[in-house]
Design a protein around this motif. Structure first.
Motif, PDB file in Angstrom:
ATOM      1  N   VAL A   1      29.284  37.798  32.379  1.00  0.00           N
ATOM      2  CA  VAL A   1      29.018  36.711  31.441  1.00  0.00           C
ATOM      3  C   VAL A   1      29.257  37.180  30.005  1.00  0.00           C
ATOM      4  O   VAL A   1      29.867  36.474  29.182  1.00  0.00           O
ATOM      5  N   ALA A   2      28.784  38.390  29.686  1.00  0.00           N
ATOM      6  CA  ALA A   2      28.985  38.926  28.338  1.00  0.00           C
ATOM      7  C   ALA A   2      30.462  39.088  28.024  1.00  0.00           C
ATOM      8  O   ALA A   2      30.907  38.817  26.898  1.00  0.00           O
ATOM      9  N   SER A   3      31.248  39.508  29.007  1.00  0.00           N
ATOM     10  CA  SER A   3      32.681  39.700  28.770  1.00  0.00           C
ATOM     11  C   SER A   3      33.382  38.370  28.500  1.00  0.00           C
ATOM     12  O   SER A   3      34.310  38.302  27.693  1.00  0.00           O
ATOM     13  N   LEU A   4      32.935  37.290  29.168  1.00  0.00           N
ATOM     14  CA  LEU A   4      33.527  35.978  28.913  1.00  0.00           C
ATOM     15  C   LEU A   4      33.227  35.509  27.486  1.00  0.00           C
ATOM     16  O   LEU A   4      34.107  34.966  26.804  1.00  0.00           O
TER      17      LEU A   4
ATOM     18  N   ILE B   1      35.785  45.559  31.171  1.00  0.00           N
ATOM     19  CA  ILE B   1      34.404  45.225  31.509  1.00  0.00           C
ATOM     20  C   ILE B   1      34.374  44.155  32.588  1.00  0.00           C
ATOM     21  O   ILE B   1      33.600  44.222  33.555  1.00  0.00           O
ATOM     22  N   THR B   2      35.221  43.149  32.446  1.00  0.00           N
ATOM     23  CA  THR B   2      35.270  42.063  33.425  1.00  0.00           C
ATOM     24  C   THR B   2      35.624  42.588  34.805  1.00  0.00           C
ATOM     25  O   THR B   2      34.953  42.268  35.803  1.00  0.00           O
ATOM     26  N   GLN B   3      36.679  43.356  34.889  1.00  0.00           N
ATOM     27  CA  GLN B   3      37.144  43.852  36.186  1.00  0.00           C
ATOM     28  C   GLN B   3      36.173  44.849  36.804  1.00  0.00           C
ATOM     29  O   GLN B   3      36.031  44.901  38.029  1.00  0.00           O
ATOM     30  N   ASN B   4      35.501  45.632  35.984  1.00  0.00           N
ATOM     31  CA  ASN B   4      34.526  46.588  36.507  1.00  0.00           C
ATOM     32  C   ASN B   4      33.216  45.921  36.925  1.00  0.00           C
ATOM     33  O   ASN B   4      32.340  46.576  37.495  1.00  0.00           O
ATOM     34  N   SER B   5      33.088  44.615  36.639  1.00  0.00           N
ATOM     35  CA  SER B   5      31.854  43.900  36.969  1.00  0.00           C
ATOM     36  C   SER B   5      31.933  43.168  38.299  1.00  0.00           C
ATOM     37  O   SER B   5      30.930  42.587  38.732  1.00  0.00           O
ATOM     38  N   VAL B   6      33.110  43.160  38.937  1.00  0.00           N
ATOM     39  CA  VAL B   6      33.286  42.370  40.159  1.00  0.00           C
ATOM     40  C   VAL B   6      33.839  43.239  41.277  1.00  0.00           C
ATOM     41  O   VAL B   6      34.322  44.352  41.050  1.00  0.00           O
TER      42      VAL B   6
ATOM     43  N   LEU C   1      36.545  44.016  44.385  1.00  0.00           N
ATOM     44  CA  LEU C   1      38.001  43.906  44.447  1.00  0.00           C
ATOM     45  C   LEU C   1      38.452  42.540  44.950  1.00  0.00           C
ATOM     46  O   LEU C   1      39.478  42.015  44.529  1.00  0.00           O
ATOM     47  N   LYS C   2      37.680  41.948  45.848  1.00  0.00           N
ATOM     48  CA  LYS C   2      38.081  40.660  46.423  1.00  0.00           C
ATOM     49  C   LYS C   2      38.054  39.532  45.397  1.00  0.00           C
ATOM     50  O   LYS C   2      38.678  38.488  45.589  1.00  0.00           O
ATOM     51  N   ASP C   3      37.342  39.732  44.282  1.00  0.00           N
ATOM     52  CA  ASP C   3      37.255  38.708  43.234  1.00  0.00           C
ATOM     53  C   ASP C   3      38.046  39.091  41.987  1.00  0.00           C
ATOM     54  O   ASP C   3      37.870  38.483  40.924  1.00  0.00           O
ATOM     55  N   MET C   4      38.929  40.084  42.094  1.00  0.00           N
ATOM     56  CA  MET C   4      39.629  40.582  40.922  1.00  0.00           C
ATOM     57  C   MET C   4      40.504  39.506  40.268  1.00  0.00           C
ATOM     58  O   MET C   4      40.575  39.388  39.050  1.00  0.00           O
ATOM     59  N   GLY C   5      41.168  38.711  41.087  1.00  0.00           N
ATOM     60  CA  GLY C   5      42.046  37.680  40.550  1.00  0.00           C
ATOM     61  C   GLY C   5      41.302  36.615  39.780  1.00  0.00           C
ATOM     62  O   GLY C   5      41.664  36.272  38.647  1.00  0.00           O
ATOM     63  N   VAL C   6      40.255  36.063  40.378  1.00  0.00           N
ATOM     64  CA  VAL C   6      39.521  34.985  39.714  1.00  0.00           C
ATOM     65  C   VAL C   6      38.807  35.499  38.475  1.00  0.00           C
ATOM     66  O   VAL C   6      38.703  34.788  37.463  1.00  0.00           O
ATOM     67  N   ALA C   7      38.328  36.736  38.502  1.00  0.00           N
ATOM     68  CA  ALA C   7      37.671  37.297  37.318  1.00  0.00           C
ATOM     69  C   ALA C   7      38.663  37.459  36.180  1.00  0.00           C
ATOM     70  O   ALA C   7      38.380  37.092  35.029  1.00  0.00           O
ATOM     71  N   SER C   8      39.838  37.999  36.469  1.00  0.00           N
ATOM     72  CA  SER C   8      40.863  38.175  35.437  1.00  0.00           C
ATOM     73  C   SER C   8      41.318  36.830  34.893  1.00  0.00           C
ATOM     74  O   SER C   8      41.509  36.659  33.680  1.00  0.00           O
ATOM     75  N   GLY C   9      41.498  35.853  35.790  1.00  0.00           N
ATOM     76  CA  GLY C   9      41.931  34.521  35.358  1.00  0.00           C
ATOM     77  C   GLY C   9      40.891  33.824  34.505  1.00  0.00           C
ATOM     78  O   GLY C   9      41.226  33.136  33.533  1.00  0.00           O
ATOM     79  N   THR C  10      39.616  33.991  34.863  1.00  0.00           N
ATOM     80  CA  THR C  10      38.556  33.335  34.106  1.00  0.00           C
ATOM     81  C   THR C  10      38.469  33.888  32.692  1.00  0.00           C
ATOM     82  O   THR C  10      38.313  33.133  31.724  1.00  0.00           O
ATOM     83  N   LEU C  11      38.570  35.220  32.540  1.00  0.00           N
ATOM     84  CA  LEU C  11      38.532  35.803  31.203  1.00  0.00           C
ATOM     85  C   LEU C  11      39.739  35.345  30.380  1.00  0.00           C
ATOM     86  O   LEU C  11      39.604  35.006  29.200  1.00  0.00           O
TER      87      LEU C  11
END
Length: 517
Positions: A270-273, A384-389, A391-401
């Motif tokens: 959340v902080a990274s977003l 920070i974003t990628q290290n918070s999730v 591996l299976k959620d790496m795409g959606v986390a990167s896309g959301t940021l």
């Protein structure tokens, strides 16, 4: 439940890295290269009143598509989706090059933007799953350096192509770059196939798209095409609010949500977003309006507009390269992000002191400080974003940021425009007669240095003073946002080395031929 097999250490991120960087360069360069060609495009195709849509269509579709590309990449082959995004972008580029009307160009730019959204997310996700957590900072620093090069080189290259060849080559240039990127990705990228189970959340995707479209349009149009209090803007704001609320309700109930709610239980995510949104404000607002001050007050040429930002981009480049490597060597990320928020805040305060008497050297020093803050935050937030999730959620986390950063850019540009224009207008109204105001709007209203010289001495002095005043007000309004970035960074939690090791890619079992994609 969707699973994501761990990438093999033999996948060779370094072997495919040139192709990934070229793919990313396509979207970064194209966002900048077209700006200097717009006047010539309007002359050739007509439709000057729709010229802004050449930019808006690209921003809109790239922003809206990023979270969707990210989620889909967690279900299917990241390699094939990255290749598909390059193909879509290239087809859009060729079609833009052959466009015969403004309507065609706008439609093809929208297609380009869809591909660009996939490029940004695809490259980030591939790096996220192939690089262990401790090395992601190093690779993200390369991306920050690439962004700085594209920001400076894009307008210069676009101007050169327009002057010496044709504006159409600003689009055709993408074809050879894309061909090389495709070769690297197709021949050298080796990732296990994501065998996702379940159905994609189409309702959530549709609602998120509506919300994203409304947000981008009201921040882009507000105070520009339409007054902030107009029915169009108020309607878009209302639509955005309703769509966001509906998206939250739907995503909480969906079996395979586009934006998984469990990600938002992570404080760091959340902080990274929030930090990504604030960085978007800083980057795009600065790039848009600092050149106005430099051209109008410091009398620098508009033809070298890309070079005007070198102090900002130089500080950003040095800080991102150094901090990225530092993050790779240490598990302590919070001090770097805190320093980024501090430098941005100090830099914004210094830039709020710019006036008609500020020398170019002093102004450059102020911009370097601001650029260092950007460099410490821009791509490190992605780490920070990628290290918070997982591996299976790496795409959606990167896309959301990426999505939040793009929305921040739209918001920052709208905020800076509203503050700058309001202060500029108030200052001119208080100093000039109606006849002089008319002359300013007719000749100097777009801040071109040559146009300003054609004004009377009193009108020229008043206009330069007004631009300096508008610049000061702009950065005073921006300052609280960057203080918030510092405060948000205080809430980040440094991951222990054990936690990073747990997330690091584990050696994959040997795969049968054809099982990777």
């Amino acid at each position: 439940m969707s699973t994501s097999a761990a990438p093999s250490p033999n996948s060779g991120l370094r072997r495919v890295l040139p192709g990934l960087m070229l793919a990313l360069l396509l979207s970064m360069l194209d966002a900048m290269i077209v700006t200097t060609a717009l006047p010539t495009i309007a002359g050739d195709l007509g439709g000057f009143n729709r010229l802004s849509w050449v930019i808006t269509a690209y921003i809109l579709t790239s922003t809206v598509s990023t979270p969707l590309w990210g989620r889909v990449s967690d279900f299917f082959s990241r390699k094939q989706l990255l290749l598909a995004s390059i193909l879509i972008f290239t087809i859009g580029s060729v079609l833009c090059g052959v466009a015969q009307s403004m309507g065609q160009l706008i439609a093809f730019r929208a297609l380009q933007g869809i591909g660009a959204g996939g490029l940004m997310v695809g490259v980030m996700a591939v790096i996220g799953v192939m690089a262990p957590p401790k090395e992601r900072g190093k690779y993200q620093s390369y991306i920050a350096a690439l962004s700085a090069v594209a920001t400076v080189g894009g307008p210069l290259l676009g101007g050169a192509l327009t002057d010496h060849a044709s504006w159409r080559w600003a689009f055709y240039l993408n074809v050879p770059i894309a061909a090389v990127a495709v070769w690297f990705v197709a021949a050298r990228l080796n990732l296990p196939h994501n065998r996702g189970a379940g159905r994609i959340d189409y309702l959530g995707a549709a609602l998120l798209s509506v919300a994203s479209t409304a947000v981008v349009l009201f921040t882009t149009w507000g105070g520009n095409q339409y007054a902030w209090g107009s029915p169009t803007i108020l309607g878009l704001i209302a639509l955005a609010v309703v769509a966001v609320v509906a998206t939250v309700v739907v995503e909480r109930r969906a079996a395979q949500p586009i934006l998984p709610p469990h990600l938002f239980r992570s404080r760091n995510f959340v902080a990274s977003l929030v930090l990504g949104f604030l960085v978007g404000i800083a980057l795009y607002g600065t790039i848009t309006y600092l050149p106005v001050y430099q051209q109008s007050v410091q009398h620098l040429s508009a033809t070298s507009s890309g070079l005007l930002l070198l102090p900002v981009l130089g500080g950003m480049l040095v800080a991102s390269m150094y901090s990225g490597r530092l993050m790779s060597e240490s598990s302590r990320h919070r001090p770097i992000l805190l320093a980024g928020g501090a430098f941005l805040s100090v830099g914004s305060f210094l830039l709020s002191l710019l006036d008609v008497d500020t020398s170019r050297v002093i102004a450059s020093v102020y911009m370097v400080v601001f650029g260092i803050g950007l460099g410490l935050l821009f791509q490190n937030v992605m780490v920070i974003t990628q290290n918070s999730v997982e591996l299976k959620d790496m795409g959606v986390a990167s896309g959301t940021l990426t999505f939040f950063r793009s929305v921040g850019g739209s918001f920052g540009t709208a905020l800076f425009a509203a503050v700058f224009t309001s202060r500029l207008t108030d200052s001119l109204d208080s100093k000039l007669s109606p006849a002089e105001l008319s002359a300013v709007h007719n000749n100097g209203g777009r801040a071109g240095s040559s146009a300003i010289e054609s004004l009377s001495q009193s009108a020229r002095t008043a206009y330069v003073d007004a631009v300096a005043s508008g610049t000061q007000s702009m950065f005073r309004w921006a300052l609280p946002f960057f203080v918030i970035a510092f405060v948000v960074a205080l809430f980040l939690q440094d991951k222990s080395k054990q936690a990073q090791a747990a997330q690091a890619p584990a050696p994959a079992k040997p795969q049968q031929a054809g099982s990777t994609s």
